[in-house]
Design a protein around this motif. Structure first.
Motif, PDB file in Angstrom:
ATOM      1  N   LEU A  48       0.785  -1.290   0.146  1.00 30.87           N
ATOM      2  CA  LEU A  48      -0.106   0.194  -0.110  1.00 30.87           C
ATOM      3  C   LEU A  48       0.858   1.259  -0.002  1.00 30.87           C
ATOM      4  O   LEU A  48       0.466   2.266  -0.695  1.00 30.87           O
ATOM      5  CB  LEU A  48      -1.029  -0.011   1.134  1.00 30.87           C
ATOM      6  CG  LEU A  48      -2.589  -0.392   0.922  1.00 30.87           C
ATOM      7  CD1 LEU A  48      -3.216  -0.417   2.194  1.00 30.87           C
ATOM      8  CD2 LEU A  48      -3.057   0.637  -0.086  1.00 30.87           C
ATOM      9  N   CYS A  49       2.089   1.398   0.729  1.00 36.95           N
ATOM     10  CA  CYS A  49       2.692   2.327   0.915  1.00 36.95           C
ATOM     11  C   CYS A  49       3.227   2.694  -0.423  1.00 36.95           C
ATOM     12  O   CYS A  49       3.316   3.795  -1.133  1.00 36.95           O
ATOM     13  CB  CYS A  49       3.946   2.235   1.619  1.00 36.95           C
ATOM     14  SG  CYS A  49       3.554   2.110   3.481  1.00 36.95           S
ATOM     15  N   ARG A  50       3.710   1.437  -1.180  1.00 36.74           N
ATOM     16  CA  ARG A  50       4.454   1.621  -2.804  1.00 36.74           C
ATOM     17  C   ARG A  50       3.259   2.253  -3.609  1.00 36.74           C
ATOM     18  O   ARG A  50       3.561   3.176  -4.431  1.00 36.74           O
ATOM     19  CB  ARG A  50       4.821   0.319  -3.310  1.00 36.74           C
ATOM     20  CG  ARG A  50       5.311   0.218  -4.591  1.00 36.74           C
ATOM     21  CD  ARG A  50       5.704  -0.948  -5.246  1.00 36.74           C
ATOM     22  NE  ARG A  50       4.771  -2.090  -4.638  1.00 36.74           N
ATOM     23  CZ  ARG A  50       3.668  -2.051  -5.543  1.00 36.74           C
ATOM     24  NH1 ARG A  50       3.593  -1.557  -6.526  1.00 36.74           N
ATOM     25  NH2 ARG A  50       2.664  -3.050  -5.177  1.00 36.74           N
ATOM     26  N   LEU A  51       1.953   1.797  -3.658  1.00 35.47           N
ATOM     27  CA  LEU A  51       0.998   2.284  -4.322  1.00 35.47           C
ATOM     28  C   LEU A  51       0.525   3.777  -4.111  1.00 35.47           C
ATOM     29  O   LEU A  51       0.695   4.487  -5.289  1.00 35.47           O
ATOM     30  CB  LEU A  51      -0.197   1.212  -4.208  1.00 35.47           C
ATOM     31  CG  LEU A  51      -0.090  -0.099  -4.723  1.00 35.47           C
ATOM     32  CD1 LEU A  51      -1.524  -0.762  -3.970  1.00 35.47           C
ATOM     33  CD2 LEU A  51      -0.359  -0.013  -6.246  1.00 35.47           C
ATOM     34  N   ILE A  52       0.510   4.027  -2.890  1.00 39.27           N
ATOM     35  CA  ILE A  52       0.254   5.718  -2.473  1.00 39.27           C
ATOM     36  C   ILE A  52       1.193   6.459  -2.926  1.00 39.27           C
ATOM     37  O   ILE A  52       0.895   7.554  -3.592  1.00 39.27           O
ATOM     38  CB  ILE A  52      -0.146   5.608  -1.040  1.00 39.27           C
ATOM     39  CG1 ILE A  52      -1.296   5.012  -0.836  1.00 39.27           C
ATOM     40  CG2 ILE A  52      -0.006   7.046  -0.793  1.00 39.27           C
ATOM     41  CD1 ILE A  52      -1.262   4.662   0.795  1.00 39.27           C
ATOM     42  N   LEU A  53       2.477   5.969  -2.888  1.00 41.82           N
ATOM     43  CA  LEU A  53       3.703   6.695  -3.644  1.00 41.82           C
ATOM     44  C   LEU A  53       3.578   7.014  -4.886  1.00 41.82           C
ATOM     45  O   LEU A  53       3.821   8.237  -5.643  1.00 41.82           O
ATOM     46  CB  LEU A  53       4.969   6.410  -2.881  1.00 41.82           C
ATOM     47  CG  LEU A  53       6.194   7.187  -3.415  1.00 41.82           C
ATOM     48  CD1 LEU A  53       5.994   8.575  -2.619  1.00 41.82           C
ATOM     49  CD2 LEU A  53       7.545   6.656  -2.851  1.00 41.82           C
ATOM     50  N   HIS A  71      -3.971  14.136   1.581  1.00 44.63           N
ATOM     51  CA  HIS A  71      -4.397  12.928   2.047  1.00 44.63           C
ATOM     52  C   HIS A  71      -3.556  11.675   1.566  1.00 44.63           C
ATOM     53  O   HIS A  71      -3.481  10.934   2.497  1.00 44.63           O
ATOM     54  CB  HIS A  71      -5.992  12.909   1.334  1.00 44.63           C
ATOM     55  CG  HIS A  71      -5.915  12.442   0.102  1.00 44.63           C
ATOM     56  ND1 HIS A  71      -5.574  13.540  -0.916  1.00 44.63           N
ATOM     57  CD2 HIS A  71      -6.251  11.142  -0.668  1.00 44.63           C
ATOM     58  CE1 HIS A  71      -5.940  12.823  -2.076  1.00 44.63           C
ATOM     59  NE2 HIS A  71      -6.377  11.519  -1.883  1.00 44.63           N
ATOM     60  N   ASN A  72      -2.861  11.760   0.658  1.00 48.46           N
ATOM     61  CA  ASN A  72      -1.888  10.590   0.210  1.00 48.46           C
ATOM     62  C   ASN A  72      -0.778  10.637   1.395  1.00 48.46           C
ATOM     63  O   ASN A  72      -0.649   9.535   1.605  1.00 48.46           O
ATOM     64  CB  ASN A  72      -1.537  10.763  -1.079  1.00 48.46           C
ATOM     65  CG  ASN A  72      -2.609  10.510  -2.089  1.00 48.46           C
ATOM     66  OD1 ASN A  72      -2.741  11.117  -3.251  1.00 48.46           O
ATOM     67  ND2 ASN A  72      -3.441   9.653  -2.044  1.00 48.46           N
TER      68      ASN A  72
END
Length: 251
Positions: A48-53, A71-72
């Motif tokens: 999830l961290c990778r996707l959000i970044l 918000h990201n």
């Protein structure tokens, strides 16, 4: 206004919609962590961290304002904290597996710089950075990273004596340590070397891929970060094709 020159707005609209679907799926799984094996919980949080970044990178290339990315940044810190929690809960036989998500390998090093650059440009608080640097840790390993951390409030952090990845980051260190009049030339030299040095990185040459949304833009967020942190005059390299000038100037 679109910031990327290799894809059109429609591409980034579709890419962001696709990544939002992926984020929603990950969030749904993590909402019931008891259904995942311990390593799956940690890996899902890291994913999830990778996707959000990556989402922030797509949005930057599309031309979104930094305010729209705040918000990201909140979510990125939340899931990075969750990653740490699940890593701490790993059973002894899996404890060593956390290293792949937490060590500063070349990709993680770059991604962490990207995260910090977005946070700084968006006006993240001192408390946000304190949590970020506690999570990332890896103290005393890389002089550029440590100097940035100290400047952003992690004042007790030991400062490493070398760069972890001399190619291309020694050039960035050279620019930071140079006289003011030499810095533009050295920053340009660093960014010229930056993309070729990423040949083994997952994003390299992704603009040629036509069957997925792997391309998020070629932005040297590290250059924007050191410009902001050390208050460099970027007038001599602001137009470099890899330089994300909007992170520095808000345009």
């Amino acid at each position: 206004m679109l910031r990327d020159s290799l894809r059109d707005k429609n591409y980034f609209d579709e890419a962001i919609a696709d990544i939002d679907d992926s984020i929603a799926r990950y969030q749904k799984r993590l909402a019931q962590p008891e259904k995942l094996v311990p390593y799956g919980r940690m890996g899902g949080s890291a994913g999830l961290c990778r996707l959000i970044l990556n989402r922030m990178k797509y949005c930057y290339s599309r031309g979104d304002t930094l305010k729209n990315l705040q918000h990201n940044l909140v979510d990125l810190l939340k899931y990075r904290e969750m990653q740490k929690k699940f890593a701490d809960e790993l059973p002894p036989e899996d404890a060593d597996r956390r290293v792949e998500w937490e060590r500063l390998d070349f990709s993680t090093y770059k991604e962490t710089f990207s995260w910090i650059s977005f946070a700084l440009a968006a006006g993240a608080s001192t408390d946000y950075f304190a949590k970020l640097f506690k999570l990332v840790d890896n103290q005393g390993l890389d002089t550029i990273f440590d100097r940035i951390a100290v400047k952003l409030g992690d004042t007790d952090r030991p400062i490493g004596t070398k760069v972890l990845y001399a190619k291309p980051y020694q050039l960035l260190l050279d620019a930071l340590e140079a006289k003011k009049e030499q810095q533009p030339m050295l920053m340009n030299k660093f960014m010229d070397a930056w993309y070729p040095a990423c040949v083994k990185n997952g994003f390299y040459d992704t603009h040629n891929i036509t069957n997925n949304f792997g391309y998020a833009g070629y932005w040297c967020f590290e250059a924007a970060l050191v410009t902001l942190v050390f208050k460099l005059d970027d007038s001599g390299y602001r137009n470099h094709k890899y330089y994300p000038a909007a992170l520095v100037h808000g345009d």
